[in-house]
Design a protein around this motif. Structure first.
Motif, mmCIF file in Angstrom:
data_model
loop_
_atom_site.group_PDB
_atom_site.id
_atom_site.type_symbol
_atom_site.label_atom_id
_atom_site.label_comp_id
_atom_site.label_asym_id
_atom_site.label_seq_id
_atom_site.Cartn_x
_atom_site.Cartn_y
_atom_site.Cartn_z
ATOM 1 N N UNK A 1 -0.358 -34.458 4.981
ATOM 2 C CA UNK A 1 -1.648 -35.028 5.328
ATOM 3 C C UNK A 1 -1.986 -36.151 4.368
ATOM 4 N N UNK A 2 -2.919 -36.989 4.804
ATOM 5 C CA UNK A 2 -3.376 -38.107 3.994
ATOM 6 C C UNK A 2 -4.781 -37.813 3.479
ATOM 7 N N UNK A 3 -4.979 -38.018 2.181
ATOM 8 C CA UNK A 3 -6.299 -37.877 1.569
ATOM 9 C C UNK A 3 -6.522 -39.098 0.682
ATOM 10 N N UNK A 4 -7.729 -39.653 0.763
ATOM 11 C CA UNK A 4 -8.074 -40.808 -0.056
ATOM 12 C C UNK A 4 -9.343 -40.499 -0.846
ATOM 13 N N UNK A 5 -9.254 -40.659 -2.146
ATOM 14 C CA UNK A 5 -10.434 -40.570 -2.998
ATOM 15 C C UNK A 5 -11.083 -41.947 -2.941
ATOM 16 N N UNK A 6 -12.314 -41.976 -2.444
ATOM 17 C CA UNK A 6 -12.996 -43.234 -2.143
ATOM 18 C C UNK A 6 -13.540 -43.916 -3.407
ATOM 19 N N UNK B 1 -7.177 -49.009 9.393
ATOM 20 C CA UNK B 1 -7.433 -47.586 9.138
ATOM 21 C C UNK B 1 -8.670 -47.101 9.895
ATOM 22 N N UNK B 2 -9.736 -47.877 9.878
ATOM 23 C CA UNK B 2 -10.999 -47.471 10.495
ATOM 24 C C UNK B 2 -11.227 -48.099 11.876
ATOM 25 N N UNK B 3 -10.166 -48.537 12.538
ATOM 26 C CA UNK B 3 -10.272 -49.216 13.837
ATOM 27 C C UNK B 3 -11.057 -48.401 14.869
ATOM 28 N N UNK B 4 -10.944 -47.085 14.835
ATOM 29 C CA UNK B 4 -11.641 -46.240 15.814
ATOM 30 C C UNK B 4 -13.165 -46.339 15.698
ATOM 31 N N UNK B 5 -13.651 -46.822 14.565
ATOM 32 C CA UNK B 5 -15.095 -46.944 14.346
ATOM 33 C C UNK B 5 -15.621 -48.365 14.568
ATOM 34 N N UNK B 6 -14.782 -49.263 15.057
ATOM 35 C CA UNK B 6 -15.130 -50.690 15.151
ATOM 36 C C UNK B 6 -16.437 -50.955 15.893
ATOM 37 N N UNK C 1 -1.295 -28.128 6.053
ATOM 38 C CA UNK C 1 -1.914 -29.023 5.065
ATOM 39 C C UNK C 1 -3.159 -29.730 5.587
ATOM 40 N N UNK C 2 -3.165 -30.139 6.848
ATOM 41 C CA UNK C 2 -4.327 -30.845 7.390
ATOM 42 C C UNK C 2 -5.551 -29.940 7.370
ATOM 43 N N UNK C 3 -5.440 -28.749 7.940
ATOM 44 C CA UNK C 3 -6.585 -27.840 7.996
ATOM 45 C C UNK C 3 -7.014 -27.368 6.615
ATOM 46 N N UNK C 4 -6.063 -27.062 5.772
ATOM 47 C CA UNK C 4 -6.405 -26.598 4.426
ATOM 48 C C UNK C 4 -7.120 -27.690 3.648
ATOM 49 N N UNK C 5 -6.619 -28.921 3.729
ATOM 50 C CA UNK C 5 -7.282 -30.003 2.991
ATOM 51 C C UNK C 5 -8.684 -30.255 3.542
ATOM 52 N N UNK C 6 -8.864 -30.144 4.851
ATOM 53 C CA UNK C 6 -10.193 -30.329 5.439
ATOM 54 C C UNK C 6 -11.176 -29.266 4.924
ATOM 55 N N UNK D 1 -7.951 -35.834 9.993
ATOM 56 C CA UNK D 1 -8.570 -34.756 10.763
ATOM 57 C C UNK D 1 -7.636 -34.075 11.753
ATOM 58 N N UNK D 2 -6.392 -34.530 11.832
ATOM 59 C CA UNK D 2 -5.405 -33.904 12.708
ATOM 60 C C UNK D 2 -4.008 -34.284 12.217
ATOM 61 N N UNK D 3 -3.025 -33.580 12.716
ATOM 62 C CA UNK D 3 -1.638 -33.900 12.353
ATOM 63 C C UNK D 3 -1.294 -35.311 12.817
ATOM 64 N N UNK D 4 -1.765 -35.684 14.002
ATOM 65 C CA UNK D 4 -1.496 -37.026 14.538
ATOM 66 C C UNK D 4 -2.147 -38.097 13.666
ATOM 67 N N UNK D 5 -3.386 -37.875 13.280
ATOM 68 C CA UNK D 5 -4.065 -38.829 12.386
ATOM 69 C C UNK D 5 -3.345 -38.911 11.050
ATOM 70 N N UNK D 6 -2.921 -37.779 10.535
ATOM 71 C CA UNK D 6 -2.204 -37.760 9.251
ATOM 72 C C UNK D 6 -0.942 -38.602 9.330
ATOM 73 N N UNK D 7 -0.178 -38.439 10.385
ATOM 74 C CA UNK D 7 1.056 -39.212 10.539
ATOM 75 C C UNK D 7 0.757 -40.705 10.603
ATOM 76 N N UNK D 8 -0.273 -41.081 11.368
ATOM 77 C CA UNK D 8 -0.654 -42.489 11.496
ATOM 78 C C UNK D 8 -1.130 -43.047 10.159
ATOM 79 N N UNK D 9 -1.991 -42.301 9.467
ATOM 80 C CA UNK D 9 -2.558 -42.781 8.217
ATOM 81 C C UNK D 9 -1.515 -42.848 7.103
#
Length: 149
Positions: free
Chosen positions: A4-9, A48-53, A80-85, A118-126
């Motif tokens: 999974x992908x996690x970013x500290x902002x 990265x944030x294209x879905x919120x455009x 990992x995705x669910x646990x990190x969430x 927020x999902x395995x698919x998002x993690x792979x993309x990110x």
């Protein structure tokens, strides 16, 4: 093992919370397999944030995420995705449970400290957006036998 992908902002980086956040993740049992401190280029932020455009907060989100360094990570572990969430907590820190990163360290949605896929698919993309495969390590830790059956 799932990744999974996690970013500290930027807000958390500026508040010197990288160590505490990484410690919480590692204590849970997720393995850090890639990490980098970086200032996010405009083009990466927009992709990265294209879905919120079309959302009203998009421009301020892009401005915020490019305003100061972030600490981008790839984590690995079973589910990992669910646990990190669960470690991260609800998007709105005022609704996040105490004991979660956002519940303990965040105050507002606009400065909610951390992003997590927020999902395995998002993690792979990110992960593919933020890291080259050559930047991701594969290794075994001695304590893995105490984390997984």
């Amino acid at each position: 093992m799932e990744r999974t992908f996690v970013m500290i902002k930027p807000d958390a980086v500026q508040r010197k919370l990288i160590g505490e956040i990484v410690q919480r993740i590692e204590r849970k049992g997720l393995k850090l397999v890639a990490a980098k401190l970086m200032t996010v280029p405009q083009s990466l932020a927009e992709t990265h944030y294209a879905e919120h455009k079309e959302r009203p907060f998009y421009n301020s989100l892009i401005s915020f995420i490019t305003s100061a360094p972030v600490f981008a990570m790839v984590l690995e572990g079973e589910d990992a995705v669910n646990i990190s969430r669960h470690i991260i907590g609800a998007t709105n820190p005022s609704e996040a449970s105490l004991g979660t990163i956002r519940g303990d360290l965040g105050l507002t949605v606009g400065r909610n400290v951390v992003h997590g896929s927020d999902s395995v698919e998002s993690a792979e993309r990110e992960i593919a957006l933020w890291f080259d495969e050559s930047e991701i390590s594969s290794y075994t830790l001695p304590e893995d036998v105490w984390v997984y059956e």
